[in-house]
Structure formats: C-alpha cells, structure tokens
Design a protein around this motif. Structure first.
Motif, PDB file in Angstrom:
ATOM      1  N   ASP A 152       2.596   5.909  -2.938  1.00  0.00           N
ATOM      2  CA  ASP A 152       3.241   7.399  -2.707  1.00  0.00           C
ATOM      3  C   ASP A 152       3.978   7.612  -3.303  1.00  0.00           C
ATOM      4  OD1 ASP A 152       4.363   9.390  -1.508  1.00  0.00           O
ATOM      5  OD2 ASP A 152       3.925   8.856   0.052  1.00  0.00           O
ATOM      6  N   PRO A 153       5.088   8.331  -4.758  1.00  0.00           N
ATOM      7  CA  PRO A 153       6.081   8.015  -5.694  1.00  0.00           C
ATOM      8  C   PRO A 153       7.031   8.389  -4.592  1.00  0.00           C
ATOM      9  CG  PRO A 153       4.566   9.611  -6.155  1.00  0.00           C
ATOM     10  CD  PRO A 153       3.510   8.896  -4.772  1.00  0.00           C
ATOM     11  N   GLN A 154       7.765   8.810  -3.195  1.00  0.00           N
ATOM     12  CA  GLN A 154       8.324   8.987  -2.699  1.00  0.00           C
ATOM     13  C   GLN A 154       8.970   7.763  -1.385  1.00  0.00           C
ATOM     14  OE1 GLN A 154       8.136  12.854  -0.588  1.00  0.00           O
ATOM     15  NE2 GLN A 154       6.683  12.826  -0.346  1.00  0.00           N
ATOM     16  N   VAL A 155       8.072   6.398  -1.830  1.00  0.00           N
ATOM     17  CA  VAL A 155       8.045   5.436  -0.850  1.00  0.00           C
ATOM     18  C   VAL A 155       9.133   4.660  -1.806  1.00  0.00           C
ATOM     19  CG1 VAL A 155       7.567   3.992   0.608  1.00  0.00           C
ATOM     20  CG2 VAL A 155       6.480   6.181   0.889  1.00  0.00           C
ATOM     21  N   ASP A 156      10.279   4.351  -1.154  1.00  0.00           N
ATOM     22  CA  ASP A 156      11.029   3.100  -1.758  1.00  0.00           C
ATOM     23  C   ASP A 156      10.903   1.448  -1.073  1.00  0.00           C
ATOM     24  OD1 ASP A 156      12.544   4.698  -3.629  1.00  0.00           O
ATOM     25  OD2 ASP A 156      13.408   5.972  -1.054  1.00  0.00           O
ATOM     26  N   ILE A 157      10.254   1.357  -0.268  1.00  0.00           N
ATOM     27  CA  ILE A 157      10.334   0.280   0.350  1.00  0.00           C
ATOM     28  C   ILE A 157       9.526   0.487   1.346  1.00  0.00           C
ATOM     29  CG2 ILE A 157      11.096  -1.478   1.576  1.00  0.00           C
ATOM     30  CD1 ILE A 157      14.028  -0.168   0.597  1.00  0.00           C
ATOM     31  N   ALA A 158       8.202  -0.228   1.454  1.00  0.00           N
ATOM     32  CA  ALA A 158       7.097  -0.826   2.309  1.00  0.00           C
ATOM     33  C   ALA A 158       7.387  -2.162   2.866  1.00  0.00           C
ATOM     34  CB  ALA A 158       5.740  -0.853   2.194  1.00  0.00           C
ATOM     35  N   THR A 159       6.160  -1.901   4.205  1.00  0.00           N
ATOM     36  CA  THR A 159       6.906  -2.885   4.792  1.00  0.00           C
ATOM     37  C   THR A 159       5.625  -2.851   5.832  1.00  0.00           C
ATOM     38  OG1 THR A 159       8.364  -4.210   6.702  1.00  0.00           O
ATOM     39  CG2 THR A 159       8.598  -1.979   7.396  1.00  0.00           C
ATOM     40  N   LEU A 160       5.694  -3.829   7.116  1.00  0.00           N
ATOM     41  CA  LEU A 160       5.063  -3.802   8.105  1.00  0.00           C
ATOM     42  C   LEU A 160       4.814  -3.288   9.515  1.00  0.00           C
ATOM     43  CD1 LEU A 160       2.509  -6.984   6.837  1.00  0.00           C
ATOM     44  CD2 LEU A 160       2.329  -4.539   6.023  1.00  0.00           C
ATOM     45  N   GLY A 161       3.475  -3.065  10.290  1.00  0.00           N
ATOM     46  CA  GLY A 161       4.220  -2.763  11.902  1.00  0.00           C
ATOM     47  C   GLY A 161       3.187  -3.143  12.628  1.00  0.00           C
ATOM     48  N   VAL A 162       3.256  -3.356  13.932  1.00  0.00           N
ATOM     49  CA  VAL A 162       1.875  -3.981  14.468  1.00  0.00           C
ATOM     50  C   VAL A 162       1.651  -2.973  15.920  1.00  0.00           C
ATOM     51  CG1 VAL A 162       0.770  -5.278  15.877  1.00  0.00           C
ATOM     52  CG2 VAL A 162       1.489  -6.209  13.315  1.00  0.00           C
ATOM     53  N   GLU A 163       1.197  -2.392  16.727  1.00  0.00           N
ATOM     54  CA  GLU A 163       1.599  -2.066  18.215  1.00  0.00           C
ATOM     55  C   GLU A 163       1.564  -2.485  19.056  1.00  0.00           C
ATOM     56  OE1 GLU A 163      -0.753   1.444  20.972  1.00  0.00           O
ATOM     57  OE2 GLU A 163      -1.590   1.781  19.084  1.00  0.00           O
ATOM     58  N   ILE A 164       2.709  -2.512  19.650  1.00  0.00           N
ATOM     59  CA  ILE A 164       2.756  -3.451  20.850  1.00  0.00           C
ATOM     60  C   ILE A 164       2.043  -3.272  21.856  1.00  0.00           C
ATOM     61  CG2 ILE A 164       4.034  -4.760  22.536  1.00  0.00           C
ATOM     62  CD1 ILE A 164       6.515  -3.838  20.325  1.00  0.00           C
ATOM     63  N   ARG A 165       1.394  -4.805  22.466  1.00  0.00           N
ATOM     64  CA  ARG A 165       0.654  -4.584  23.404  1.00  0.00           C
ATOM     65  C   ARG A 165       0.979  -5.333  24.386  1.00  0.00           C
ATOM     66  NH1 ARG A 165      -3.055  -0.503  21.436  1.00  0.00           N
ATOM     67  NH2 ARG A 165      -4.288  -1.110  19.938  1.00  0.00           N
ATOM     68  N   ASP A 166       1.701  -6.665  24.916  1.00  0.00           N
ATOM     69  CA  ASP A 166       1.870  -6.613  25.663  1.00  0.00           C
ATOM     70  C   ASP A 166       3.610  -6.056  25.985  1.00  0.00           C
ATOM     71  OD1 ASP A 166       3.586  -8.472  27.612  1.00  0.00           O
ATOM     72  OD2 ASP A 166       3.149 -10.609  25.694  1.00  0.00           O
ATOM     73  N   SER A 222      -3.862   7.853   9.180  1.00  0.00           N
ATOM     74  CA  SER A 222      -2.863   7.681  10.684  1.00  0.00           C
ATOM     75  C   SER A 222      -2.830   6.350  10.751  1.00  0.00           C
ATOM     76  CB  SER A 222      -3.817   8.271  11.062  1.00  0.00           C
ATOM     77  OG  SER A 222      -5.030   6.985  11.360  1.00  0.00           O
ATOM     78  N   SER A 223      -3.300   5.446   9.914  1.00  0.00           N
ATOM     79  CA  SER A 223      -1.903   4.238  10.053  1.00  0.00           C
ATOM     80  C   SER A 223      -0.794   3.471   9.065  1.00  0.00           C
ATOM     81  CB  SER A 223      -3.122   3.080   9.385  1.00  0.00           C
ATOM     82  OG  SER A 223      -3.274   3.156   7.665  1.00  0.00           O
ATOM     83  N   ARG A 224       0.035   4.660   8.953  1.00  0.00           N
ATOM     84  CA  ARG A 224       1.689   3.934   8.463  1.00  0.00           C
ATOM     85  C   ARG A 224       2.268   5.208   8.854  1.00  0.00           C
ATOM     86  NH1 ARG A 224       0.803   6.387   2.460  1.00  0.00           N
ATOM     87  NH2 ARG A 224       3.087   7.236   2.589  1.00  0.00           N
ATOM     88  N   LEU A 225       3.334   5.198   9.209  1.00  0.00           N
ATOM     89  CA  LEU A 225       4.630   5.244   9.321  1.00  0.00           C
ATOM     90  C   LEU A 225       5.789   5.564   8.415  1.00  0.00           C
ATOM     91  CD1 LEU A 225       5.036   3.363  12.725  1.00  0.00           C
ATOM     92  CD2 LEU A 225       3.563   5.752  12.864  1.00  0.00           C
ATOM     93  N   ARG A 226       6.255   6.920   8.578  1.00  0.00           N
ATOM     94  CA  ARG A 226       7.905   6.908   7.672  1.00  0.00           C
ATOM     95  C   ARG A 226       8.480   6.716   9.104  1.00  0.00           C
ATOM     96  NH1 ARG A 226      10.811  11.873   4.570  1.00  0.00           N
ATOM     97  NH2 ARG A 226      12.126  10.821   4.079  1.00  0.00           N
ATOM     98  N   ILE A 255      11.669   4.198   3.630  1.00  0.00           N
ATOM     99  CA  ILE A 255      11.212   3.326   4.241  1.00  0.00           C
ATOM    100  C   ILE A 255       9.884   3.420   4.927  1.00  0.00           C
ATOM    101  CG2 ILE A 255      10.576   0.625   5.092  1.00  0.00           C
ATOM    102  CD1 ILE A 255      13.850   0.453   5.401  1.00  0.00           C
ATOM    103  N   ASP A 256       8.188   2.748   3.733  1.00  0.00           N
ATOM    104  CA  ASP A 256       7.599   3.220   4.891  1.00  0.00           C
ATOM    105  C   ASP A 256       6.644   1.778   5.698  1.00  0.00           C
ATOM    106  OD1 ASP A 256       7.570   5.974   4.263  1.00  0.00           O
ATOM    107  OD2 ASP A 256       5.500   6.362   3.883  1.00  0.00           O
ATOM    108  N   ALA A 257       5.697   2.130   6.722  1.00  0.00           N
ATOM    109  CA  ALA A 257       5.745   0.898   7.260  1.00  0.00           C
ATOM    110  C   ALA A 257       3.590   0.760   7.208  1.00  0.00           C
ATOM    111  CB  ALA A 257       5.800   1.041   9.003  1.00  0.00           C
ATOM    112  N   GLY A 259       0.779  -1.499  -0.291  1.00  0.00           N
ATOM    113  CA  GLY A 259      -0.123  -0.415  -0.069  1.00  0.00           C
ATOM    114  C   GLY A 259       1.123   1.376  -0.027  1.00  0.00           C
ATOM    115  N   PRO A 260       1.891   1.669   0.970  1.00  0.00           N
ATOM    116  CA  PRO A 260       2.848   2.717   1.052  1.00  0.00           C
ATOM    117  C   PRO A 260       3.204   3.051  -0.031  1.00  0.00           C
ATOM    118  CG  PRO A 260       2.664   1.333   2.964  1.00  0.00           C
ATOM    119  CD  PRO A 260       2.177   0.402   2.015  1.00  0.00           C
ATOM    120  N   LEU A 261       3.379   2.185  -0.853  1.00  0.00           N
ATOM    121  CA  LEU A 261       4.146   2.105  -2.940  1.00  0.00           C
ATOM    122  C   LEU A 261       3.305   3.160  -3.631  1.00  0.00           C
ATOM    123  CD1 LEU A 261       6.179  -0.686  -3.252  1.00  0.00           C
ATOM    124  CD2 LEU A 261       7.085   1.638  -2.657  1.00  0.00           C
TER     125      LEU A 261
END
Length: 248
Positions: A119-133, A154-158, A217-219, A115-117
């Motif tokens: 955005d033409p400024q993003v080279d690499i995309a990856t995933l993140g999950v909020e830590i609850r533990d 709001s669902s994406r981080l640089r 890289i955007d997550a 999904g983050p790709l």
C-alpha cells in the motif's frame, strides 16, 4: 520492490551480556537469526554489529557482517548506518529491521512483515498477534497495538497508538506488538533524523516517534509471538525449541 534484511546485534545487553554469541544447538544465536532470515527468502541478509567477535561468527557462517559504531541508541540507528555501507547507491527500496534475539522466529513471519508496504500510503510495517492469554493483557512488558482494522484487509491494522497499558477499552481483541519493522527507505531515513518524541520517551517505545511525526504504520496480523531472548531462562527455552527442531 527489492528488500534488504538487516539484523542489529550488540554485545552490551544488561540482562544477558554477550547474547548474540550465546550457543544454541551448536551455533551462536545471531547465526540462527540470520538463518531464519535467509529461509524467509524475503531479501538479502546482513548483520550490523559493533563487535568484531560477532562479525567473525556471522562471516564464518556464510553471512554478511557490517561493523557499526558503538554509541547507537537504537537498532534503527544501527541499521541505517549499515545501510549506507551496504547499499550506497540506493538499490534496496525496503529495509527489514529484524531483532537479533529472535532465533526461533518463523521465516514466514519475516516474509509477512513487508506485506503492508504494498500500500503506497504505508511508511512502516510491523507485526501483531492477537492476545489469547488474559495475563498478557495487563502485563506492561507486553506492548499492545491500538489499531483500526482495514475494510480491505481483515488481517491488517492501521496503527493509531502503541502502549504498555491495557488498551483499547471495551469488548474486542487486543493485539501484542511484535517489534519487527519493514521501512520504506525514505521513511527509515526520516525516522532516524527525528529527535525522540514526548510519547516515545514516556512509554519507552520508539515507534511512537514515527506516529507523532505523522508517519503511517500498519501491522500485519500473524499467528504467534516469537520467543525473544532477554534472560537466561529465555535462552534455555530457545535451546529446547531448537534442539527439538534439530532432532526432527
């Protein structure tokens, strides 16, 4: 943009030798991962491996397998070699690197990683999950993303940094990095041409090589961390989960 999902798989795991062929609910683990990739409908699917046994199992299940060298230092290097064989004419513009030890990953998360790709400024995309533990926040085996939220999404981080330490400091969420990547083709080619970087070597996190080289890289933030199979205990948990899925 057209996408190609390549799953790197090697037999020489130190903690769980031969894990791509470990039986889970009647099929090798690598086949389960290929099925999740196919179910995602995120792109064509292929497995890049250094083992003829793995290639045969993958092809028997109806998927494409590409043989690669045995001396690759990372999955990124392996998928880049496979890409040259699979797509020498450059038809695919996005390459998804899906680890071969994630048999229970949600297909929608595979779909989300690219999904983050958009955005033409993003080279690499990856995933993140909020830590609850709380225990995961100080666990060095849980890699954290230090990232800046985007005003537009709001669902994406640089991503500014990746670390095994507890970071960033202060109040606010911490994010668990899920090591799945979507590359622009040119970004993957550049990445594998770079030598290992200082911070990459220190943290033992290859994505830092890209950040040190000025790549963006955007997550994409998703709901849950997939079960990675690294030990016999992980394998048993995967068997239990997929047995339940089969029963239902």
């Amino acid at each position: 943009m057209s996408s190609l999902i390549i799953i790197p798989a090697r037999m020489a795991s130190t903690r769980l030798p031969g894990k791509p062929l470990a039986d889970i609910a009647g099929a090798p683990m690598i086949v389960h991962v290929a099925r999740r990739a196919s179910e995602s409908e995120a792109g064509d699917v292929a497995v890049a491996t250094d083992s003829m046994e793995v290639a045969v199992a993958v092809q028997k299940a109806g998927f494409t397998a590409i043989m690669t060298r045995t001396d690759h230092q990372s999955g990124s290097d392996r998928i880049f070699e496979a890409l040259g064989s699979l797509d020498p004419d450059g038809r695919f513009e996005r390459i998804i690197n899906l680890q071969g030890d994630l048999p229970t990953i949600a297909p929608e998360d595979i779909r989300a990683v690219a999904g983050p790709l958009s955005d033409p400024q993003v080279d690499i995309a990856t995933l993140g999950v909020e830590i609850r533990d709380e225990a995961e926040k100080t666990n060095p085996n849980v890699v954290k993303i230090v990232g800046a939220p985007l005003d537009s999404d709001s669902s994406r981080l640089r991503a500014l940094y990746f670390t095994r330490a507890t970071a960033p400091w202060g109040d606010g969420p911490l994010y668990h990095h899920v090591g799945i990547y979507a590359y622009r083709r040119a970004a993957l080619q550049r990445f594998v041409s770079l030598p290992p970087s200082v911070l990459e070597t220190r943290e033992r996190l290859e994505q830092l090589r890209a950040l040190e080289a000025g790549m963006r890289i955007d997550a994409q933030i998703v709901a849950s961390v997939p079960l990675g199979v690294d030990t016999p205990e992980d394998l048993e948990r995967a068997r239990q989960r997929l047995a339940l899925k089969t029963d239902t």
